[in-house]
Write a protein that holds these residues in place. Structure first.
Motif, PDB file in Angstrom:
ATOM      1  N   ALA A 169      50.794  13.242  91.220  1.00 31.74           N
ATOM      2  CA  ALA A 169      49.939  14.317  91.743  1.00 31.74           C
ATOM      3  C   ALA A 169      50.465  15.679  91.312  1.00 31.74           C
ATOM      4  N   MET A 170      51.786  15.846  91.346  1.00 27.17           N
ATOM      5  CA  MET A 170      52.385  17.109  90.905  1.00 27.17           C
ATOM      6  C   MET A 170      52.106  17.326  89.415  1.00 27.17           C
ATOM      7  N   HIS A 171      52.225  16.271  88.631  1.00 25.89           N
ATOM      8  CA  HIS A 171      51.930  16.345  87.202  1.00 25.89           C
ATOM      9  C   HIS A 171      50.471  16.758  86.978  1.00 25.89           C
ATOM     10  N   ASP A 172      49.555  16.125  87.701  1.00 34.75           N
ATOM     11  CA  ASP A 172      48.130  16.428  87.525  1.00 34.75           C
ATOM     12  C   ASP A 172      47.796  17.857  87.944  1.00 34.75           C
ATOM     13  N   ALA A 173      48.449  18.347  88.977  1.00 33.19           N
ATOM     14  CA  ALA A 173      48.238  19.739  89.410  1.00 33.19           C
ATOM     15  C   ALA A 173      48.731  20.698  88.336  1.00 33.19           C
ATOM     16  N   ASP A 174      49.934  20.466  87.823  1.00 33.06           N
ATOM     17  CA  ASP A 174      50.458  21.322  86.747  1.00 33.06           C
ATOM     18  C   ASP A 174      49.583  21.235  85.507  1.00 33.06           C
ATOM     19  N   LEU A 175      49.129  20.033  85.188  1.00 34.84           N
ATOM     20  CA  LEU A 175      48.267  19.835  84.024  1.00 34.84           C
ATOM     21  C   LEU A 175      46.946  20.596  84.175  1.00 34.84           C
ATOM     22  N   ALA A 176      46.415  20.628  85.373  1.00 38.09           N
ATOM     23  CA  ALA A 176      45.161  21.348  85.625  1.00 38.09           C
ATOM     24  C   ALA A 176      45.346  22.845  85.397  1.00 38.09           C
ATOM     25  N   TYR A 177      46.389  23.422  85.982  1.00 40.99           N
ATOM     26  CA  TYR A 177      46.650  24.848  85.784  1.00 40.99           C
ATOM     27  C   TYR A 177      46.957  25.141  84.319  1.00 40.99           C
ATOM     28  N   TYR A 178      47.729  24.275  83.691  1.00 40.42           N
ATOM     29  CA  TYR A 178      48.073  24.411  82.280  1.00 40.42           C
ATOM     30  C   TYR A 178      46.800  24.464  81.433  1.00 40.42           C
ATOM     31  N   SER A 179      45.874  23.572  81.704  1.00 35.93           N
ATOM     32  CA  SER A 179      44.618  23.504  80.951  1.00 35.93           C
ATOM     33  C   SER A 179      43.745  24.734  81.182  1.00 35.93           C
ATOM     34  N   GLN A 224      41.964  11.614  88.116  1.00 34.66           N
ATOM     35  CA  GLN A 224      40.993  12.636  87.710  1.00 34.66           C
ATOM     36  C   GLN A 224      40.529  13.492  88.889  1.00 34.66           C
ATOM     37  N   ALA A 225      40.466  12.913  90.070  1.00 33.48           N
ATOM     38  CA  ALA A 225      40.035  13.685  91.245  1.00 33.48           C
ATOM     39  C   ALA A 225      41.054  14.769  91.588  1.00 33.48           C
ATOM     40  N   ILE A 226      42.328  14.439  91.509  1.00 30.84           N
ATOM     41  CA  ILE A 226      43.377  15.429  91.783  1.00 30.84           C
ATOM     42  C   ILE A 226      43.375  16.489  90.697  1.00 30.84           C
ATOM     43  N   PHE A 227      43.246  16.068  89.447  1.00 28.32           N
ATOM     44  CA  PHE A 227      43.180  17.020  88.338  1.00 28.32           C
ATOM     45  C   PHE A 227      42.008  17.974  88.539  1.00 28.32           C
ATOM     46  N   ARG A 228      40.841  17.436  88.843  1.00 27.77           N
ATOM     47  CA  ARG A 228      39.639  18.260  89.025  1.00 27.77           C
ATOM     48  C   ARG A 228      39.803  19.239  90.181  1.00 27.77           C
ATOM     49  N   LYS A 229      40.356  18.765  91.295  1.00 30.79           N
ATOM     50  CA  LYS A 229      40.564  19.619  92.466  1.00 30.79           C
ATOM     51  C   LYS A 229      41.433  20.813  92.114  1.00 30.79           C
ATOM     52  N   HIS A 230      42.527  20.582  91.416  1.00 33.26           N
ATOM     53  CA  HIS A 230      43.440  21.674  91.075  1.00 33.26           C
ATOM     54  C   HIS A 230      42.880  22.561  89.966  1.00 33.26           C
ATOM     55  N   ALA A 231      42.139  21.982  89.033  1.00 30.04           N
ATOM     56  CA  ALA A 231      41.510  22.792  87.992  1.00 30.04           C
ATOM     57  C   ALA A 231      40.480  23.743  88.608  1.00 30.04           C
ATOM     58  N   LEU A 232      39.668  23.231  89.533  1.00 29.14           N
ATOM     59  CA  LEU A 232      38.685  24.088  90.205  1.00 29.14           C
ATOM     60  C   LEU A 232      39.382  25.169  91.033  1.00 29.14           C
ATOM     61  N   ASN A 233      40.506  24.828  91.633  1.00 23.08           N
ATOM     62  CA  ASN A 233      41.279  25.807  92.392  1.00 23.08           C
ATOM     63  C   ASN A 233      41.823  26.893  91.459  1.00 23.08           C
ATOM     64  N   ALA A 234      42.348  26.502  90.313  1.00 23.02           N
ATOM     65  CA  ALA A 234      42.867  27.467  89.340  1.00 23.02           C
ATOM     66  C   ALA A 234      41.757  28.384  88.844  1.00 23.02           C
ATOM     67  N   ILE A 235      40.607  27.803  88.542  1.00 22.79           N
ATOM     68  CA  ILE A 235      39.454  28.589  88.098  1.00 22.79           C
ATOM     69  C   ILE A 235      39.057  29.593  89.175  1.00 22.79           C
ATOM     70  N   SER A 236      38.994  29.136  90.397  1.00 22.24           N
ATOM     71  CA  SER A 236      38.629  29.995  91.519  1.00 22.24           C
ATOM     72  C   SER A 236      39.617  31.151  91.681  1.00 22.24           C
ATOM     73  N   GLU A 237      40.896  30.861  91.554  1.00 27.67           N
ATOM     74  CA  GLU A 237      41.922  31.904  91.688  1.00 27.67           C
ATOM     75  C   GLU A 237      41.791  32.961  90.598  1.00 27.67           C
ATOM     76  N   VAL A 238      41.621  32.524  89.351  1.00 20.20           N
ATOM     77  CA  VAL A 238      41.495  33.476  88.245  1.00 20.20           C
ATOM     78  C   VAL A 238      40.228  34.304  88.413  1.00 20.20           C
ATOM     79  N   LYS A 239      39.116  33.651  88.775  1.00 17.38           N
ATOM     80  CA  LYS A 239      37.866  34.389  88.986  1.00 17.38           C
ATOM     81  C   LYS A 239      38.024  35.430  90.087  1.00 17.38           C
ATOM     82  N   GLU A 240      38.680  35.063  91.170  1.00 18.49           N
ATOM     83  CA  GLU A 240      38.886  36.003  92.276  1.00 18.49           C
ATOM     84  C   GLU A 240      39.712  37.199  91.815  1.00 18.49           C
TER      85      GLU A 240
END
Length: 121
Positions: free
Chosen positions: A47-57, A92-108
């Protein structure tokens, strides 16, 4: 009479360099080290890997589309809609959750002007 000034090439790269720095600071390559291979059996490590991978992407995508604030916002909105699976993600669900969170943070940060210094002098 209106005068126009063009932004220097250095100014155009400021936002891209910011996101490249964020991207590289995540150090996703650390997960390829032999000492971590056994930890991949743990769901929490995956899960930690997928979260980092999401932000990285997301940061990588931001660095590629950071030529203007508007272009970056458009890119992020498209990513929200068409976010694809990542082949290196364990869940993929964890990756998607963190990617959407990263997108939301940058947009904000963009919408509230917190990153204006990257685009305007």
């Amino acid at each position: 009479m209106t005068s126009f000034t063009t932004r220097s090439n250095k100014d155009l790269k400021k936002a891209s360099e910011y996101f490249q720095k964020m991207h590289s600071e995540l150090g996703i390559e650390k997960y390829k080290l032999a000492k971590y291979q056994e930890l991949f059996n743990l769901a929490s490590f995956q899960a930690m890997h997928d979260a980092d991978l999401a932000y990285y992407s997301v940061y990588q995508k931001c660095s590629q589309h950071a030529t203007s604030k508007e272009d970056l916002l458009n890119c992020l909105e498209q990513e929200e809609i068409f976010l694809s699976k990542h082949p290196d993600a364990f869940n993929q669900a964890i990756f998607r959750k963190h990617a959407l969170n990263a997108i939301s943070e940058v947009k904000e940060h963009l919408e509230t002007g917190q990153l204006d210094y990257l685009y305007y002098q």
